[in-house]
Every structure is written in structure tokens, then in C-alpha cells.
Design an enzyme around this catalytic site. Structure first.
Site, PDB file in Angstrom:
ATOM      1  N   HIS A 199    -124.471  26.910   4.684  1.00  0.00           N
ATOM      2  CA  HIS A 199    -125.315  26.192   5.645  1.00  0.00           C
ATOM      3  C   HIS A 199    -124.645  24.905   6.137  1.00  0.00           C
ATOM      4  O   HIS A 199    -125.305  23.889   6.368  1.00  0.00           O
ATOM      5  CB  HIS A 199    -126.688  25.876   5.038  1.00  0.00           C
ATOM      6  CG  HIS A 199    -127.478  27.088   4.672  1.00  0.00           C
ATOM      7  ND1 HIS A 199    -128.255  27.779   5.581  1.00  0.00           N
ATOM      8  CD2 HIS A 199    -127.591  27.758   3.499  1.00  0.00           C
ATOM      9  CE1 HIS A 199    -128.826  28.811   4.973  1.00  0.00           C
ATOM     10  NE2 HIS A 199    -128.429  28.820   3.710  1.00  0.00           N
ATOM     11  N   ASN A 204    -135.205  30.880   5.207  1.00  0.00           N
ATOM     12  CA  ASN A 204    -134.350  31.437   6.245  1.00  0.00           C
ATOM     13  C   ASN A 204    -135.197  31.993   7.380  1.00  0.00           C
ATOM     14  O   ASN A 204    -136.429  31.975   7.315  1.00  0.00           O
ATOM     15  CB  ASN A 204    -133.468  32.561   5.671  1.00  0.00           C
ATOM     16  CG  ASN A 204    -132.325  32.047   4.817  1.00  0.00           C
ATOM     17  OD1 ASN A 204    -131.729  31.012   5.109  1.00  0.00           O
ATOM     18  ND2 ASN A 204    -132.003  32.775   3.762  1.00  0.00           N
ATOM     19  N   TYR A 258    -129.540  23.760  -5.863  1.00  0.00           N
ATOM     20  CA  TYR A 258    -129.591  22.956  -4.646  1.00  0.00           C
ATOM     21  C   TYR A 258    -129.501  21.464  -4.942  1.00  0.00           C
ATOM     22  O   TYR A 258    -128.705  20.746  -4.344  1.00  0.00           O
ATOM     23  CB  TYR A 258    -130.850  23.294  -3.842  1.00  0.00           C
ATOM     24  CG  TYR A 258    -130.648  24.503  -2.956  1.00  0.00           C
ATOM     25  CD1 TYR A 258    -130.738  24.413  -1.578  1.00  0.00           C
ATOM     26  CD2 TYR A 258    -130.327  25.740  -3.507  1.00  0.00           C
ATOM     27  CE1 TYR A 258    -130.531  25.517  -0.769  1.00  0.00           C
ATOM     28  CE2 TYR A 258    -130.110  26.844  -2.712  1.00  0.00           C
ATOM     29  CZ  TYR A 258    -130.209  26.729  -1.332  1.00  0.00           C
ATOM     30  OH  TYR A 258    -129.991  27.820  -0.534  1.00  0.00           O
TER      31      TYR A 258
END
Length: 483
Positions: A53, A126, A336
Site C-alpha cells: 500500500h 480493501n 500493522y
């Protein structure tokens, strides 16, 4: 009168055109601290780009509740109709580098940060309702296949299709990616999904399983591959530019948020494992329930400070919203935030774009780039006898039962073909033709026929016509074990 140019410490700069030298020919003097500061800062102006990303666009906006869902969740920002919460969204491609083209065939990240009065809530999804894999242990390997070959530094179709053909759970997402939806016309003309299953809990402590669906109010529009390729060469930042210009002109894009609600007990009897992110829940079984509207109405003032430095994690919850046993989600809860601590720094969540509107009280101290007073002289450990922040048991997460022997265990359900086949059969003939053409074009560069045949077998298991048409397009036959 214009403002004085200063160093980062606020001292005025007398000459920003010429460095200090010993005479007109130099050499340069090390005492030119302004020069040293400029060069040193310039060398550090690029934080490491995201592993995935990396290329993205973002915008500010608000979320407004339009339907009462308080019987399902006690989350304060969803507590009453008409309530507005400020938010920031980052759209992105997955596999490409920071300078890659916007209009490639790739899933799009759809990551929303809600600045709620109970802390930040991040929904990091997404533009597809499913994903390629369902266990986080496979994620590094999967992403490696989407990156460049270590010797040639070129994209590697052999790795892509080898991995997919050996990972049949990817078939559903591959079918979506290779369909018309694989290249959105703009970021405004695509849906968004939380993808994972989450848990909502109400004030009485009663829980339900939930899936998020953001439906674009602009309508879904996609790009044909030849048009997308042309745009990629002429304007690789096409999606970024389109989003900025639309908001700049007052054409504020919006999405309606819906959820699917599943009773807790249904998870044990539903025909699909509801925590398997490669599967969807039928909307006939669990209809969409409207929650609210997301509107984007303000562009970033500075791309780096906001879009590049924003850090989102599916582990950022608020009371009333919790994790599920989804194996892929469980891995992302760690990965993350860990990526952000590495890429941006230990105090990334104190940056303006990430900082909560809720008051922050904890015992975390020090680390690189601490922008506040670092807790001052207050107590710095817990438990303590000096009236420091204390835990609030009423905000604890709700319990759910777990059982089984500890070990490396997969999901109980391994039907990776029915939903992919259902999706194929839902398509019109024109959509199927384009899907097959996209797959054939993507698989032709694969050098080994055994990889192609293994993947064709998966298509055939989903739908015999699906596999046969791909095989014919590649000049191959469906493996005899399938036909």
C-alpha cells in the site's frame, strides 16, 4: 512584509543562495550550520515507504449516523442518528511502489480512521470483500510474489501464479481481481469493505458478528485494460489527481455504510466459516443494514504530513467494537502497528494526523521524535499510589469461548470453489469474456505449463466452463483429472 526565513530552530537565515566558503572558490566551511542542516534534513526527507500500500491518496471528511444501531453496539460514535464524527481515509494500491501507476490491476486499500470521543477507530480494509489468503502466516510469502524478482528486479508472473495455484483459497479473490472490478475508474467509483469479520457489543454486553460494506454513492465504474494502460503511461497519478480535483471543486464523494449482522451462535452452524476472509456471507442470509454516510469534503494541506504519515491499524478499536477469531485479522492486529513503529517511529500515534481527539493518558514514555511533553513529571508506572490513570473494567472486551489443542491448525472448511463459481455464474456473458481474457493475458508470460495447468484445474473446479475457456485461451487442455 514577508516572513523571515529561519533555521529549524527559529534563527533567521541571512543568505539562502550561497554557502559559506573560504573565498569565492571555496572550499566550503563546516561552520555553515544552515547548509549542514538543509543537507542533513534532505537526506532524511523520505521515511521508508510502506512494504504494501505504498502508493496512496487521502482525504478528510465526516461520518454521519443515519440509522439507529445502538441495539448492536455501544460504540459512542454510532450511538445516535445524526451524530457526526470526523474521519480521514487513505486509498491505495497494494503491490506497487510509491511512484507506481494508479491504474494497474490491483486491489485498492480502503482504510478509514474515525476520530471518536473514545479514541481512534481504524477500519483498514480493501475494495474487495475477500482476500487471497486466510492465515497471516502466508502473508509475507504472498507479498513476495507480488514484488520484484531478486535477480532481474522485474515483476514475476511465474511467482504470482505458482503461489496462487498452490493456494486454492485465493481463487475467489483472483476471480474478482481479474474481473472488471480489478481496475476502478476512480477512487470515488468503487465500493469499500472491512473484509474481516468483527464483533459488535452493546451496553448489555450482548455480542454479534459484523461485516462492513461501504457502497459508493457515485456508482461503480471501471476501466478497460487498454484504457488503463494508456492512462498509466500518460498520467500515472490519475486516481490521486481525480480525487483531489473532485473535492477541490466541491464535488464531495460519499459512501453509504451498511453492515451484515450475524448472531453469535450462528458461527457454529453457518455453511461457511464466518471468520474465513476468503469467503462472503450471503446477503440473503444476512441482509445489509444501513448505518450511515461517509462524506469526503477536505483535501490534505500537506501530502507527507497527512497521507504519508497517517498510520492505520485494524487493532485500533473503541468500546463496542472488538476482534473476531479471523486468523488473518489476528495477525494484522500485530503486524500493522509494528510496521508503523518501524517506518514512522515509536511515537507515530502522537503526530497530528494520527493523534486522537480523545485525551490520552498512559505510561508510555520516551522514544524517537516525542512531540509532546513526554508526560512531564507525572507518575510513570502502574499500579501506583499517586492518582495516575487507572484501568476501567467496564471497558474490558467481552469474553468468548475457545477450545482445542494448541498446534498449527487450519480452518475446518476447505471448499474454495463454490463461491468463486457462483461469482462466475453471476456475471453476464460479456463480463465472463473479459474475465477470461484478462486471466489469459496475465498467465501467458508464465513459463511453466504445469503451473498453468494447476491453476486451470482450480478454475474448472469452480465452474467447468470457466476452466475450459481459460485453458483454450492458453492453448492448453483441462487436466484429465478434472475433465
Amino acid at each position: 512584509m514577508s516572513k523571515k526565513l529561519t533555521t529549524s530552530w527559529g534563527a533567521p537565515v541571512g543568505d539562502n543562495q550561497n554557502s559559506m566558503t573560504a573565498g569565492s572558490r571555496g572550499p566550503t566551511l563546516i561552520q555553515d550550520v544552515h547548509l549542514l542542516e538543509k543537507l542533513a534534513h534532505f537526506n532524511r526527507e523520505r521515511v521508508p515507504e510502506r512494504v504494501v500500500h505504498a502508493k496512496g491518496a487521502g482525504a478528510h471528511g465526516y461520518f454521519e449516523v443515519t440509522n439507529d444501531v445502538s441495539k448492536y453496539t455501544k460504540a459512542a460514535f454510532l450511538s445516535e442518528v445524526g451524530k457526526r464524527t470526523p474521519m480521514f481515509i487513505r486509498f491505495s494500491t497494494v503491490a506497487g511502489e510509491l511512484g507506481s501507476a494508479d491504474t494497474v490491476r490491483d486491489p485498492r486499500g480502503f482504510a478509514v480512521k474515525f476520530y471518536t470521543e473514545e479514541g481512534n477507530y481504524d477500519l483498514v480494509g480493501n475494495n474487495t470483500p475477500v482476500f487471497f489468503i486466510r492465515d497471516a502466516i502466508k502473508f509475507p510469502d504472498f507479498i513476495h510474489t507480488q514484488k520484484r524478482h531478486p535477480q532481474t528486479h522485474l515483476k514475476n508472473p511465474n511467482a504470482v501464479w505458482d503461489f496462487w495455484s498452490l493456494s486454492p483459497e485465493s481463487l475467489h479473490q483472483v476471480t474478482i481481481l481479474m474481473s472488471d472490478r480489478g481496475i476502478p475508474a476512480t477512487l470515488r467509483h468503487m465500493h469499500g469493505f472491512g473484509s474481516h469479520t468483527f464483533k459488535w457489543v452493546n451496553k448489555e454486553g450482548e455480542g454479534v458478528w459484523v461485516k462492513y460494506h461501504f457502497k459508493t454513492n457515485q456508482g461503480v465504474k471501471n476501466l478497460a485494460p487498454d484504457v488503463a494502460a494508456k492512462i498509466a503511461g500518460e498520467n500515472p497519478d490519475y486516481h490521486t489527481e481525480d480525487l483531489f480535483n473532485a473535492i477541490d471543486k466541491g464535488e464531495f464523494p460519499s459512501w453509504t455504510l451498511y453492515v451484515q449482522i450475524m448472531p453469535i451462535e450462528d458461527a457454529d452452524t453457518y455453511r461457511w466459516d464466518p471468520f474465513d476472509v476468503t469467503k462472503v456471507w450471503s446477503q440473503k442470509d444476512y441482509p445489509l443494514i444501513e448505518v450511515g454516510q461517509m462524506v469526503l469534503n477536505r483535501n490534505p494541506e500537506n501530502y507527507f504530513a497527512e497521507v504519508e504519515q497517517v498510520t492505520l491499524s485494524p487493532g485500533n478499536f473503541v468500546p463496542g467494537i472488538e476482534a473476531s477469531p479471523d486468523k488473518m485479522l489476528q495477525g494484522r492486529l500485530f503486524a500493522y502497528s509494528d510496521a508503523h513503529r518501524y517506518r514512522v517511529g515509536a511515537n507515530h500515534n502522537a503526530l497530528p494526523i494520527n493523534r486522537p481527539v480523545a485525551e490520552v493518558n498512559n505510561y508510555q514514555r520516551d522514544g524517537f521524535m516525542r512531540p509532546d511533553n513526554n508526560g512531564g513529571g507525572s507518575v510513570y508506572y502502574e499500579p501506583n499510589s499517586f492518582s495516575g490513570p487507572q484501568e476501567s473494567p467496564q471497558d474490558n472486551t467481552t469474553a468468548f469461548p475457545v477450545s482445542g489443542a494448541a498446534g498449527s491448525t487450519g480452518y475446518d472448511h476447505d471448499d474454495h470453489y463454490t463461491q468463486a463459481g457462483d461469482l462466475y455464474r453471476l456475471m453476464t456473458e460479456d463480463e465472463r469474456t473479459r474475465l477470461v481474457a484478462n486471466i489469459v493475458a496475465a498467465m501467458k508470460p508464465v513459463e511453466r505449463d504445469d503451473i498453468k495447468l494447476r491453476q486451470i484445474a482450480h478454475f474448472y473446479k469452480a465452474d467447468p466452463e470457466y476452466g475450459t475457456r481459460v485453458a483454450e485461451g492458453l492453448g492448453l487442455s483441462v487436466p484429465v483429472t478434472q475433465a
